[in-house]
Design a protein around this motif. Structure first.
Motif, PDB file in Angstrom:
ATOM      1  N   ALA A 196      11.767  31.041   6.902  1.00 26.70           N
ATOM      2  CA  ALA A 196      12.005  29.807   6.127  1.00 26.70           C
ATOM      3  C   ALA A 196      13.134  28.995   6.758  1.00 26.70           C
ATOM      4  N   ALA A 197      14.159  29.697   7.265  1.00 21.78           N
ATOM      5  CA  ALA A 197      15.275  29.003   7.928  1.00 21.78           C
ATOM      6  C   ALA A 197      14.783  28.282   9.168  1.00 21.78           C
ATOM      7  N   LEU A 198      13.929  28.950   9.963  1.00 21.17           N
ATOM      8  CA  LEU A 198      13.390  28.312  11.174  1.00 21.17           C
ATOM      9  C   LEU A 198      12.578  27.063  10.833  1.00 21.17           C
ATOM     10  N   ASP A 199      11.798  27.137   9.747  1.00 22.73           N
ATOM     11  CA  ASP A 199      11.030  25.961   9.304  1.00 22.73           C
ATOM     12  C   ASP A 199      11.955  24.792   8.978  1.00 22.73           C
ATOM     13  N   ALA A 200      13.053  25.104   8.276  1.00 22.53           N
ATOM     14  CA  ALA A 200      14.010  24.058   7.908  1.00 22.53           C
ATOM     15  C   ALA A 200      14.636  23.452   9.164  1.00 22.53           C
ATOM     16  N   TYR A 201      15.021  24.311  10.134  1.00 23.98           N
ATOM     17  CA  TYR A 201      15.619  23.800  11.372  1.00 23.98           C
ATOM     18  C   TYR A 201      14.621  22.936  12.156  1.00 23.98           C
ATOM     19  N   ARG A 202      13.354  23.389  12.218  1.00 23.17           N
ATOM     20  CA  ARG A 202      12.335  22.605  12.944  1.00 23.17           C
ATOM     21  C   ARG A 202      12.150  21.232  12.303  1.00 23.17           C
ATOM     22  N   THR A 203      12.119  21.215  10.970  1.00 20.27           N
ATOM     23  CA  THR A 203      12.001  19.929  10.258  1.00 20.27           C
ATOM     24  C   THR A 203      13.169  19.019  10.623  1.00 20.27           C
ATOM     25  N   GLY A 204      14.368  19.587  10.627  1.00 17.96           N
ATOM     26  CA  GLY A 204      15.551  18.808  10.995  1.00 17.96           C
ATOM     27  C   GLY A 204      15.484  18.294  12.402  1.00 17.96           C
ATOM     28  N   LEU A 205      15.042  19.142  13.342  1.00 20.02           N
ATOM     29  CA  LEU A 205      14.914  18.716  14.737  1.00 20.02           C
ATOM     30  C   LEU A 205      13.889  17.604  14.891  1.00 20.02           C
ATOM     31  N   GLY A 206      12.833  17.670  14.097  1.00 19.30           N
ATOM     32  CA  GLY A 206      11.818  16.617  14.130  1.00 19.30           C
ATOM     33  C   GLY A 206      12.392  15.261  13.781  1.00 19.30           C
ATOM     34  N   HIS A 207      13.379  15.259  12.881  1.00 19.12           N
ATOM     35  CA  HIS A 207      14.003  13.993  12.485  1.00 19.12           C
ATOM     36  C   HIS A 207      15.058  13.539  13.486  1.00 19.12           C
ATOM     37  N   ARG A 208      15.438  14.435  14.424  1.00 16.58           N
ATOM     38  CA  ARG A 208      16.492  14.088  15.385  1.00 16.58           C
ATOM     39  C   ARG A 208      15.939  13.828  16.784  1.00 16.58           C
ATOM     40  N   THR A 209      14.595  13.892  16.956  1.00 17.38           N
ATOM     41  CA  THR A 209      14.046  13.852  18.306  1.00 17.38           C
ATOM     42  C   THR A 209      14.474  12.627  19.095  1.00 17.38           C
ATOM     43  N   ALA A 210      14.364  11.462  18.502  1.00 18.63           N
ATOM     44  CA  ALA A 210      14.732  10.245  19.233  1.00 18.63           C
ATOM     45  C   ALA A 210      15.333   9.241  18.269  1.00 18.63           C
ATOM     46  N   PRO A 211      16.593   9.410  17.907  1.00 18.74           N
ATOM     47  CA  PRO A 211      17.220   8.517  16.919  1.00 18.74           C
ATOM     48  C   PRO A 211      17.085   7.050  17.327  1.00 18.74           C
ATOM     49  N   GLY A 212      16.683   6.233  16.373  1.00 16.35           N
ATOM     50  CA  GLY A 212      16.601   4.799  16.642  1.00 16.35           C
ATOM     51  C   GLY A 212      15.269   4.354  17.191  1.00 16.35           C
ATOM     52  N   THR A 213      14.342   5.293  17.459  1.00 16.00           N
ATOM     53  CA  THR A 213      13.079   4.860  18.044  1.00 16.00           C
ATOM     54  C   THR A 213      11.862   5.357  17.278  1.00 16.00           C
ATOM     55  N   THR A 214      11.998   6.417  16.510  1.00 15.19           N
ATOM     56  CA  THR A 214      10.805   7.027  15.916  1.00 15.19           C
ATOM     57  C   THR A 214      10.420   6.440  14.566  1.00 15.19           C
ATOM     58  N   THR A 215      11.309   5.756  13.906  1.00 10.96           N
ATOM     59  CA  THR A 215      11.017   5.366  12.524  1.00 10.96           C
ATOM     60  C   THR A 215      10.687   3.893  12.357  1.00 10.96           C
ATOM     61  N   LEU A 216      11.001   3.072  13.340  1.00 15.39           N
ATOM     62  CA  LEU A 216      10.779   1.632  13.224  1.00 15.39           C
ATOM     63  C   LEU A 216       9.974   1.117  14.403  1.00 15.39           C
ATOM     64  N   GLY A 217       9.468  -0.113  14.252  1.00 17.28           N
ATOM     65  CA  GLY A 217       8.768  -0.755  15.359  1.00 17.28           C
ATOM     66  C   GLY A 217       9.759  -1.329  16.361  1.00 17.28           C
ATOM     67  N   PRO A 218       9.287  -2.249  17.223  1.00 17.61           N
ATOM     68  CA  PRO A 218      10.190  -2.851  18.217  1.00 17.61           C
ATOM     69  C   PRO A 218      11.359  -3.563  17.536  1.00 17.61           C
ATOM     70  N   ALA A 219      12.497  -3.564  18.189  1.00 20.74           N
ATOM     71  CA  ALA A 219      13.657  -4.253  17.635  1.00 20.74           C
ATOM     72  C   ALA A 219      13.382  -5.744  17.542  1.00 20.74           C
ATOM     73  N   PRO A 220      13.960  -6.432  16.546  1.00 21.42           N
ATOM     74  CA  PRO A 220      13.710  -7.874  16.420  1.00 21.42           C
ATOM     75  C   PRO A 220      14.256  -8.651  17.597  1.00 21.42           C
ATOM     76  N   ALA A 221      13.690  -9.855  17.805  1.00 17.18           N
ATOM     77  CA  ALA A 221      14.117 -10.700  18.922  1.00 17.18           C
ATOM     78  C   ALA A 221      15.599 -11.018  18.839  1.00 17.18           C
ATOM     79  N   GLN A 222      16.210 -11.166  20.004  1.00 17.00           N
ATOM     80  CA  GLN A 222      17.654 -11.444  20.045  1.00 17.00           C
ATOM     81  C   GLN A 222      17.915 -12.925  19.750  1.00 17.00           C
ATOM     82  N   PRO A 223      18.971 -13.216  18.982  1.00 17.07           N
ATOM     83  CA  PRO A 223      19.281 -14.630  18.705  1.00 17.07           C
ATOM     84  C   PRO A 223      19.867 -15.304  19.944  1.00 17.07           C
ATOM     85  N   PRO A 224      19.759 -16.628  20.041  1.00 20.30           N
ATOM     86  CA  PRO A 224      20.353 -17.338  21.183  1.00 20.30           C
ATOM     87  C   PRO A 224      21.867 -17.422  21.011  1.00 20.30           C
ATOM     88  N   LEU A 225      22.607 -16.706  21.780  1.00 24.39           N
ATOM     89  CA  LEU A 225      24.063 -16.646  21.608  1.00 24.39           C
ATOM     90  C   LEU A 225      24.741 -17.329  22.791  1.00 24.39           C
TER      91      LEU A 225
END
Length: 457
Positions: free
Chosen positions: A428-457
């Motif tokens: 059960a502990a290994l299952d919990a760790y695997r679930t956690g690792l699944g959420h850490r695989t690629a922070p910032g890329t796995t949960t959302l689509g492409p980043a919004p366009a950059q504003p003209p600065l």
């Protein structure tokens, strides 16, 4: 016909309504139809007009309005030219009541103003009243009602042909309502699609862009997309010199501080919060000032200055309790409980957390309820009550999974895995760790689509 004249024609009341209005005003002033008509028109024309059988031209209405001593707009639409100005002044009064923490009183004022704005068909004032009611509902912890008001405000502005930058406060309100209800991914979607539309269509309104970027930081952080949160903070800071609204700048400084804390830039975060707090003090916006105390408390807690953290968080909680800002005070209470636990006052912390859970539900403050369960689990573990600890961790996991708060899920899976391992439930502990690792695989890329366009600065 020019655009202005066309607008007047569209906005004008029906001929029979104008006819009755002319007759009522003429009679009240003791004028005959001949006296009203001369020298440019005939009594027969006035008679036909009063009967509603003819649509008066602009010159005719201007002549009649001058003879009756009223403004053209009042005669054509039934609205005093001073009506909108008066409503806007009263909207400012309601806004001030909300800023100083009197949300119930402000809600009553906004409701009255909404009725008047609807009665006189004033879409801009109607939308402003709906936005105010949305903010009041959010302050009082009713996120569903808040979202409905923001949706109505957006529809009202869209129906009136308002451009996207003018609709941004309503979109932002909807996003924050979804965020507070635990629908984090959808909040990000709303903010990002609106940013994309603004940036790609050339509608580069600095105020609108800054509001959206600052509002996206919190949801990004909760989803674990720290890179996007940092980028949003960078864009917000770059837009700041083009923005004059001090309340908007204060909100930006407060949001940016959260990314600075995550990056360990404590001194810069403290400076950013100090700027925000000073602006809110000058503007006398009490709820937001309380939020600055809250963020500084969080900052000091991260830096190990627990006594100062407790002082700031207690100040924030007292201010928010006075203003009946239920959801915000729940968040602060969880932070304060964490500090109390770390100061060896676990019983006091536990009592505070159970109070928080009494006012929350999966549909209302799911992320905050999960944080309370997580901390109660840690307190139970410290007291060697592993069954209770596991129960709290599992409840917290369920709430976070529903909300999509990936940033906190991995940490919670680690806590649960450690607990299961210590109680010899290795699989059960290994299952919990695997679930956690699944959420850490690629922070910032796995949960959302492409980043919004950059504003003209």
């Amino acid at each position: 016909m020019g655009e202005h004249a066309a607008g007047e024609q569209e906005d004008r009341d029906r001929p029979e309504v104008i006819g009755r209005r002319v007759q009522r005003l003429r009679t009240a002033r003791g004028l005959t139809q001949r006296q009203l008509a001369e020298p440019a028109y005939t009594p027969a024309y006035i008679s036909t007009l009063e009967a509603g059988r003819v649509r008066a031209s602009d010159p005719a209405l201007r002549h009649i309005a001058e003879r009756l001593g009223v403004a053209f707009e009042e005669l054509a639409t039934g609205r005093s030219p001073h009506l909108a100005t008066g409503l806007r002044l009263r909207l400012t009064d309601a806004q001030r009541a909300l800023a100083t923490g009197e949300a119930p009183a402000a809600a009553e004022q906004y409701a009255e103003l909404l009725t008047e704005a609807e009665e006189h068909v004033l879409p801009a004032e109607q939308a402003a009243a709906l936005l105010g009611l949305g903010e009041c509902a959010m302050d009082m912890g009713d996120v569903t009602e808040a979202r409905e008001y923001f949706e109505r405000a957006e529809r009202c502005l869209a129906d009136a042909g308002a451009p996207l930058p003018a609709r941004v406060p309503a979109v932002r309100g909807r996003a924050v309502a979804h965020y507070l209800a635990g629908e984090i991914r959808y909040a990000c979607y709303l903010l990002e699609t609106t940013l994309d539309e603004l940036n790609r269509s050339g509608l580069h309104d600095p105020d609108a862009l800054l509001l959206l970027y600052a509002s996206a930081i919190g949801p990004y952080m909760d989803m674990g997309t720290h890179a996007r949160a940092a980028q949003a903070a960078e864009f917000a800071l770059a837009l700041a010199p083009q923005v004059e609204d001090p309340a908007l700048l204060a909100r930006m400084h407060r949001s940016v501080a959260r990314t600075l804390i995550a990056e360990g830039r404590i001194a810069e975060a403290d400076t950013s919060l100090a700027k925000a707090a000073e602006l809110y003090r000058q503007l006398q916006i009490r709820t937001e000032l309380a939020n600055c105390h809250w963020m500084r408390g969080y900052l000091y807690a991260q830096d190990g200055r627990l006594e100062r953290a407790e002082s700031e968080l207690r100040e924030a909680l007292a201010m928010l309790s006075e203003t009946s800002a239920a959801l915000y005070s729940s968040q602060v209470a969880v932070e304060l409980a964490d500090v109390l636990h770390r100061r060896q006052r676990s019983e006091e912390a536990s009592e505070l957390l159970h109070g928080v859970l009494g006012g929350l539900s999966p549909e209302r403050g799911a992320v905050h309820a999960a944080a309370a369960h997580r901390l109660l689990g840690i307190i139970a573990e410290d007291a060697r009550d592993t069954d209770t600890a596991e129960e709290h961790y599992v409840r917290a996991l369920s709430l976070l999974e529903r909300a999509g708060a990936v940033g906190d899920l991995a940490d919670l899976c680690r806590l649960l895995g450690d607990l299961l391992r210590r109680t010899n439930r290795v699989e059960a502990a290994l299952d919990a760790y695997r679930t956690g690792l699944g959420h850490r695989t690629a922070p910032g890329t796995t949960t959302l689509g492409p980043a919004p366009a950059q504003p003209p600065l």
